[in-house]
Design a protein around this motif. Structure first.
Motif, PDB file in Angstrom:
ATOM      1  N   UNK A 199       0.807  -1.203   0.000  1.00  0.00           N
ATOM      2  CA  UNK A 199       0.000   0.000   0.000  1.00  0.00           C
ATOM      3  C   UNK A 199       0.850   1.267   0.000  1.00  0.00           C
ATOM      4  N   UNK A 200       1.898   1.315   0.821  1.00  0.00           N
ATOM      5  CA  UNK A 200       2.673   2.558   0.865  1.00  0.00           C
ATOM      6  C   UNK A 200       3.561   2.735  -0.366  1.00  0.00           C
ATOM      7  N   UNK A 201       3.965   1.631  -0.973  1.00  0.00           N
ATOM      8  CA  UNK A 201       4.807   1.776  -2.174  1.00  0.00           C
ATOM      9  C   UNK A 201       3.955   1.896  -3.429  1.00  0.00           C
ATOM     10  N   UNK A 202       2.713   1.442  -3.355  1.00  0.00           N
ATOM     11  CA  UNK A 202       1.871   1.433  -4.547  1.00  0.00           C
ATOM     12  C   UNK A 202       2.229   0.290  -5.481  1.00  0.00           C
ATOM     13  N   UNK A 203       3.096  -0.625  -5.032  1.00  0.00           N
ATOM     14  CA  UNK A 203       3.500  -1.751  -5.885  1.00  0.00           C
ATOM     15  C   UNK A 203       2.723  -2.993  -5.464  1.00  0.00           C
ATOM     16  N   UNK A 204       1.902  -3.467  -6.368  1.00  0.00           N
ATOM     17  CA  UNK A 204       1.053  -4.613  -6.048  1.00  0.00           C
ATOM     18  C   UNK A 204       1.841  -5.915  -6.023  1.00  0.00           C
ATOM     19  N   UNK A 205       1.323  -6.868  -5.267  1.00  0.00           N
ATOM     20  CA  UNK A 205       1.939  -8.194  -5.213  1.00  0.00           C
ATOM     21  C   UNK A 205       1.290  -9.037  -6.312  1.00  0.00           C
ATOM     22  N   UNK A 206       2.097  -9.761  -7.069  1.00  0.00           N
ATOM     23  CA  UNK A 206       1.519 -10.576  -8.144  1.00  0.00           C
ATOM     24  C   UNK A 206       0.599 -11.642  -7.521  1.00  0.00           C
ATOM     25  N   UNK A 207      -0.529 -11.977  -8.143  1.00  0.00           N
ATOM     26  CA  UNK A 207      -1.492 -12.879  -7.505  1.00  0.00           C
ATOM     27  C   UNK A 207      -0.911 -14.249  -7.160  1.00  0.00           C
ATOM     28  N   UNK A 208       0.011 -14.742  -7.982  1.00  0.00           N
ATOM     29  CA  UNK A 208       0.559 -16.078  -7.706  1.00  0.00           C
ATOM     30  C   UNK A 208       1.847 -16.036  -6.894  1.00  0.00           C
ATOM     31  N   UNK A 209       2.138 -14.906  -6.269  1.00  0.00           N
ATOM     32  CA  UNK A 209       3.358 -14.797  -5.441  1.00  0.00           C
ATOM     33  C   UNK A 209       3.241 -15.752  -4.255  1.00  0.00           C
ATOM     34  N   UNK A 210       4.345 -16.479  -3.990  1.00  0.00           N
ATOM     35  CA  UNK A 210       4.348 -17.411  -2.853  1.00  0.00           C
ATOM     36  C   UNK A 210       4.022 -16.673  -1.560  1.00  0.00           C
ATOM     37  N   UNK A 211       3.276 -17.309  -0.729  1.00  0.00           N
ATOM     38  CA  UNK A 211       2.901 -16.888   0.629  1.00  0.00           C
ATOM     39  C   UNK A 211       1.924 -15.710   0.683  1.00  0.00           C
ATOM     40  N   UNK A 212       2.240 -14.588   0.014  1.00  0.00           N
ATOM     41  CA  UNK A 212       1.385 -13.406   0.191  1.00  0.00           C
ATOM     42  C   UNK A 212       0.558 -13.038  -1.033  1.00  0.00           C
TER      43      UNK A 212
ATOM     44  N   UNK B 133      -2.471 -13.102  -3.725  1.00  0.00           N
ATOM     45  CA  UNK B 133      -3.914 -13.277  -3.515  1.00  0.00           C
ATOM     46  C   UNK B 133      -4.346 -14.736  -3.676  1.00  0.00           C
ATOM     47  N   UNK B 134      -3.665 -15.451  -4.572  1.00  0.00           N
ATOM     48  CA  UNK B 134      -4.073 -16.841  -4.841  1.00  0.00           C
ATOM     49  C   UNK B 134      -3.290 -17.881  -4.029  1.00  0.00           C
ATOM     50  N   UNK B 135      -2.414 -17.411  -3.137  1.00  0.00           N
ATOM     51  CA  UNK B 135      -1.500 -18.349  -2.470  1.00  0.00           C
ATOM     52  C   UNK B 135      -2.242 -19.428  -1.691  1.00  0.00           C
ATOM     53  N   UNK B 136      -3.461 -19.105  -1.219  1.00  0.00           N
ATOM     54  CA  UNK B 136      -4.220 -20.105  -0.455  1.00  0.00           C
ATOM     55  C   UNK B 136      -5.560 -20.409  -1.118  1.00  0.00           C
ATOM     56  N   UNK B 137      -5.699 -20.063  -2.399  1.00  0.00           N
ATOM     57  CA  UNK B 137      -6.986 -20.273  -3.072  1.00  0.00           C
ATOM     58  C   UNK B 137      -6.939 -21.613  -3.805  1.00  0.00           C
ATOM     59  N   UNK B 138      -7.985 -22.403  -3.675  1.00  0.00           N
ATOM     60  CA  UNK B 138      -8.044 -23.682  -4.380  1.00  0.00           C
ATOM     61  C   UNK B 138      -9.166 -23.597  -5.382  1.00  0.00           C
ATOM     62  N   UNK B 139      -8.828 -23.601  -6.653  1.00  0.00           N
ATOM     63  CA  UNK B 139      -9.828 -23.349  -7.685  1.00  0.00           C
ATOM     64  C   UNK B 139     -10.334 -24.669  -8.281  1.00  0.00           C
ATOM     65  N   UNK B 140      -9.374 -25.545  -8.604  1.00  0.00           N
ATOM     66  CA  UNK B 140      -9.768 -26.776  -9.295  1.00  0.00           C
ATOM     67  C   UNK B 140     -10.656 -27.632  -8.388  1.00  0.00           C
ATOM     68  N   UNK B 141     -11.732 -28.181  -8.963  1.00  0.00           N
ATOM     69  CA  UNK B 141     -12.678 -28.982  -8.185  1.00  0.00           C
ATOM     70  C   UNK B 141     -11.989 -30.097  -7.417  1.00  0.00           C
ATOM     71  N   UNK B 142     -11.054 -30.765  -8.080  1.00  0.00           N
ATOM     72  CA  UNK B 142     -10.394 -31.906  -7.441  1.00  0.00           C
ATOM     73  C   UNK B 142      -9.602 -31.453  -6.208  1.00  0.00           C
ATOM     74  N   UNK B 143      -9.019 -30.262  -6.307  1.00  0.00           N
ATOM     75  CA  UNK B 143      -8.278 -29.717  -5.162  1.00  0.00           C
ATOM     76  C   UNK B 143      -9.255 -29.323  -4.052  1.00  0.00           C
ATOM     77  N   UNK B 144     -10.350 -28.671  -4.443  1.00  0.00           N
ATOM     78  CA  UNK B 144     -11.324 -28.247  -3.426  1.00  0.00           C
ATOM     79  C   UNK B 144     -11.845 -29.462  -2.670  1.00  0.00           C
ATOM     80  N   UNK B 145     -12.125 -30.508  -3.430  1.00  0.00           N
ATOM     81  CA  UNK B 145     -12.644 -31.721  -2.820  1.00  0.00           C
ATOM     82  C   UNK B 145     -11.638 -32.262  -1.799  1.00  0.00           C
ATOM     83  N   UNK B 146     -10.368 -32.303  -2.217  1.00  0.00           N
ATOM     84  CA  UNK B 146      -9.312 -32.815  -1.335  1.00  0.00           C
ATOM     85  C   UNK B 146      -9.191 -31.976  -0.070  1.00  0.00           C
TER      86      UNK B 146
END
Ligand code: KIV
Ligand code: ZN
Length: 512
Positions: free
Chosen positions: A274-287, A289-302
């Motif tokens: 926020x203070x730098x105005x530099x966004x984090x890429x969605x697939x960046x490890x750990x932080x 946006x998608x680091x903890x998102x499970x999209x594929x059905x098979x993954x969600x099921x698991x």
């Protein structure tokens, strides 16, 4: 378990990255969050680089308790003296001085012979040690240096009083095995090495900064230098959050530990972004946006059957709670305060009251208020500077077949009001021009970014701008369910930073 020292250089190497500059208030906010995160050392800046850098290093040294506060300095007396002036009021100050040891740097940059470099390094470490009990020496471009010469320099600077010796992979050239080999060679080949901590500092030009840092830890390094979100020169530095979570998740592999409270990682990441105005890429490890998102059905099921199927670490461990109740207009203060804590924010009672009022306003406009909305609100508050100009109202007239026109009315902090009309290439351009007329300064818009905080038609828009005036850059951000308003607020908040810094606003452009 061996305890690794976490040396954070977000405010120095991170801030050197294009577009990552921060003002003094922002640096203090980041430093305080780094202290909450539990880093051992904060490199607060490069004190001699500019009066602004000096002031921010000094303010961090005066105000942030807990971590060691370091300032970088070249291996020159005046740099070291300035660094010391800036950090001397810290609870635990450190002078960090550096000199290059690689053939290419010595010949073409320093224009010095190896023996001159060695003598200069020794003299400057001695000088620094006369001022400060904690001195770090970095052999810049160590990974491309002759290991025999590097070991000679390291031995000599330890003899001169260096308490930490840093082995930077300045240009991100090393590969893990080779870098680990260099650390081992230093441990085995420098007779007095036990008197100092070996530090590593890796750049990410080949995407190996974290891998190199971890390999070096495995080879016996005791300090690792890193930045939040991996920001830094060129491709960046080793990312703090990746190192922290690798050490935590694979503790049995590394056999080391840190003093970090990893549940503060998420809050640190969004603050820095926020203070730098530099966004984090969605697939960046750990932080990302998608680091903890499970999209594929098979993954969600698991994951539903057992989280361990596809999750090696929990979102909670970085401060991202899950299964949270949805907040809406019927949610009370208690639930809101709890959510702030769950998201890793520590705010005082007055700020929580202001945020709650903002939340209620938003909940009136949106059906549900998401965590991303709350985070955006807190970011807005954390990065707010005293308002010199406040947006009173604006009207736009725009369409596909007319020239966009905007009328903006601002209130100056001394009570005067101004209204101006401007035309432009679209409603945002017209509005910025109307603001320029009121402020009366030649402002260059360097960067403008607009995105939705959440999905949905009623999403809030978050605008970020970077402006330039008189050779200095200022960041601003604005939030609103109306994207033109978010943009105006972002532009105005950058102007308020500028006005606060210049302290020159006398309201001379007001009408009434
Ligand atoms: O990358 C580097 O070598 C540095 C040193 C000044 C530590 O940032
Ligand atoms: Zn660096």
């Amino acid at each position: 378990m061996r305890r690794i020292t976490i040396f954070d250089t977000t405010l120095r190497d991170g801030e050197q990255a294009p577009g990552c500059s921060m003002n003094l208030a922002e640096k203090l906010d980041v430093a305080r969050q780094l202290a909450r995160l539990g880093v051992d050392v904060i490199e607060a800046g490069f004190a001699i680089a500019s009066p602004g850098d000096f002031a921010s290093v000094r303010e961090v040294a005066r105000n942030v308790r807990g971590p060691i506060i370091a300032s970088l300095s070249r291996a020159l007396e005046k740099d070291i003296d300035t660094a010391w002036e800036a950090i001397r009021e810290a609870e635990r100050p450190r002078i960090h001085t550096f000199l290059a040891t690689s053939p290419v740097h010595m010949e073409f940059k320093l224009k010095m012979k190896p023996d001159e470099v060695l003598a200069q390094a020794v003299a400057m470490v001695r000088h620094a040690r006369n001022l400060c009990g904690d001195v770090e020496f970095s052999a810049e471009d160590a990974s491309r240096s002759d290991p025999v010469f590097l070991c000679r320099v390291i031995e000599a600077v330890i003899e001169a009083g260096a308490t930490t010796i840093n082995v930077p992979d300045t240009v991100g050239y090393a590969i893990p095995d080779e870098y680990a080999g260099l650390i081992r060679r230093i441990r085995e080949g420098v007779p007095n090495i036990a008197k100092a901590v070996i530090s590593v500092h890796c750049h990410n030009d080949l995407g190996l900064a974290v891998a190199n840092s971890l390999a070096a830890i495995g080879a016996g390094a005791g300090q690792v230098e890193c930045t939040v979100n991996g920001i830094g020169e060129r491709a960046g530095n080793a990312a703090l959050e990746e190192i922290a979570m690798a050490i935590r998740t694979r503790a049995e592999q590394f056999g080391v530990t840190t003093g970090l409270d990893t549940t503060q990682i998420h809050a640190a990441s969004i603050l820095v972004s926020s203070v730098t105005g530099v966004r984090v890429q969605p697939n960046k490890a750990v932080v990302g946006e998608n680091a903890f998102a499970h999209e594929a059905g098979i993954h969600q099921h698991g994951v539903l059957a057992n989280r361990a199927t596809y999750e090696i670490m929990t979102p909670e461990s970085i401060g991202l709670p899950r299964n949270r109740m949805v907040l809406g207009k019927h949610s009370g203060r208690h639930a809101f305060d709890d959510r702030l804590v769950e998201l890793g924010f520590r705010v005082d009672a007055a700020s929580a009251t202001r945020l709650f009022a903002e939340f209620k306003d938003l909940a009136d406009k949106k059906k549900t208020v998401s965590d991303a909305d709350i985070e955006a609100m807190v970011r807005g508050m954390q990065t707010q500077v005293p308002e010199v100009y406040r947006l009173e109202r604006f009207t736009i007239n725009s369409g596909s077949s007319i020239t966009a026109t905007s009328t903006v009315r601002l209130v100056h902090r001394d009570g005067g009001e101004s209204e101006r009309v401007a035309v432009g290439d679209g409603p945002i351009d017209a509005s910025f021009k109307a603001i320029d007329k009121i402020v009366g300064k030649k402002i260059v818009l360097e960067n403008f970014d607009l995105s939705a905080v959440t999905g949905g038609k009623d999403a809030q828009g978050e605008a970020r701008v970077r402006i330039e005036h008189g050779g200095r850059r200022y960041n601003g951000r604005g939030l609103s369910t109306d994207i033109v308003e978010a943009s105006l607020r972002a532009y105005l908040s950058a102007i308020n930073v500028l006005e606060n810094e210049e302290g020159s606003s006398d309201g001379s452009h007001r009408d009434s």
